[in-house]
Design a protein around this motif. Structure first.
Motif, short mmCIF file in Angstrom:
data_model
loop_
_atom_site.label_atom_id
_atom_site.label_comp_id
_atom_site.label_asym_id
_atom_site.label_seq_id
_atom_site.Cartn_x
_atom_site.Cartn_y
_atom_site.Cartn_z
N UNK A 229 64.45 43.99 0.76
CA UNK A 229 64.54 42.75 -0.02
C UNK A 229 63.30 41.90 0.18
N UNK A 230 62.88 41.23 -0.88
CA UNK A 230 61.83 40.25 -0.77
C UNK A 230 62.40 38.91 -0.34
N UNK A 231 61.53 37.91 -0.23
CA UNK A 231 61.95 36.58 0.20
C UNK A 231 62.63 35.79 -0.91
N UNK A 232 62.36 36.16 -2.14
CA UNK A 232 62.98 35.47 -3.27
C UNK A 232 62.05 34.48 -3.92
N UNK A 233 62.28 34.25 -5.21
CA UNK A 233 61.53 33.25 -5.95
C UNK A 233 62.51 32.44 -6.80
N UNK A 234 62.33 31.13 -6.82
CA UNK A 234 63.27 30.24 -7.50
C UNK A 234 63.00 30.21 -8.99
N UNK A 235 64.06 30.35 -9.77
CA UNK A 235 64.00 30.17 -11.22
C UNK A 235 64.98 29.06 -11.57
N UNK A 236 64.47 28.04 -12.24
CA UNK A 236 65.32 26.92 -12.65
C UNK A 236 65.20 26.73 -14.15
N UNK A 237 66.33 26.75 -14.83
CA UNK A 237 66.37 26.60 -16.28
C UNK A 237 67.08 25.29 -16.59
#
Length: 119
Positions: free
Chosen positions: A109-117
């Motif tokens: 797994x990667x660290x993650x990236x935030x997506x906000x809509x």
């Protein structure tokens, strides 16, 4: 071991588009599949899309027709093109990979990236 680094998250209005990318490094030669999962606040992590090194793909029903996963095997990159985004797509998106032939990779797994809509 495989290291995964995501990029491309951000803030977008409903109906807009974003493209996430993930670069794999380390022992990448034997990677059979890569994918994306997401976790919204207060919810469980869920599968979004997966792709094998042969090009087979699978999508969650909630993103079919809006998201497209693609992969550059030579560069160990997996992308997620997200169109017609909805507020319910807001989440942290995680890149994943595995040495097994599966359309829902979960081993690395990667660290993650935030997506906000926004609505």
């Amino acid at each position: 071991q495989v290291q995964l680094v995501e990029s491309g998250g951000g803030l977008v209005q409903a109906g807009g588009s974003l493209r996430l990318s993930c670069v794999a490094s380390g022992s990448t030669f034997s990677i059979q599949a890569m994918g994306w999962y997401r976790q919204a606040p207060g919810k469980q992590r869920e599968f979004v899309a997966g792709i094998t090194n042969r090009g087979s793909t699978e999508y969650a029903d909630s993103v079919k027709g809006r998201f497209t996963i693609s992969r550059d095997n030579a560069k160990n990159i997996v992308n997620l093109q997200m169109n017609s985004l909805k507020p319910e797509d807001t989440a942290i998106y995680y890149c994943t990979s595995t040495y097994y032939y599966t359309l829902q990779p979960r081993d690395y797994w990667g660290q993650g990236t935030q997506v906000t809509v926004s609505s």
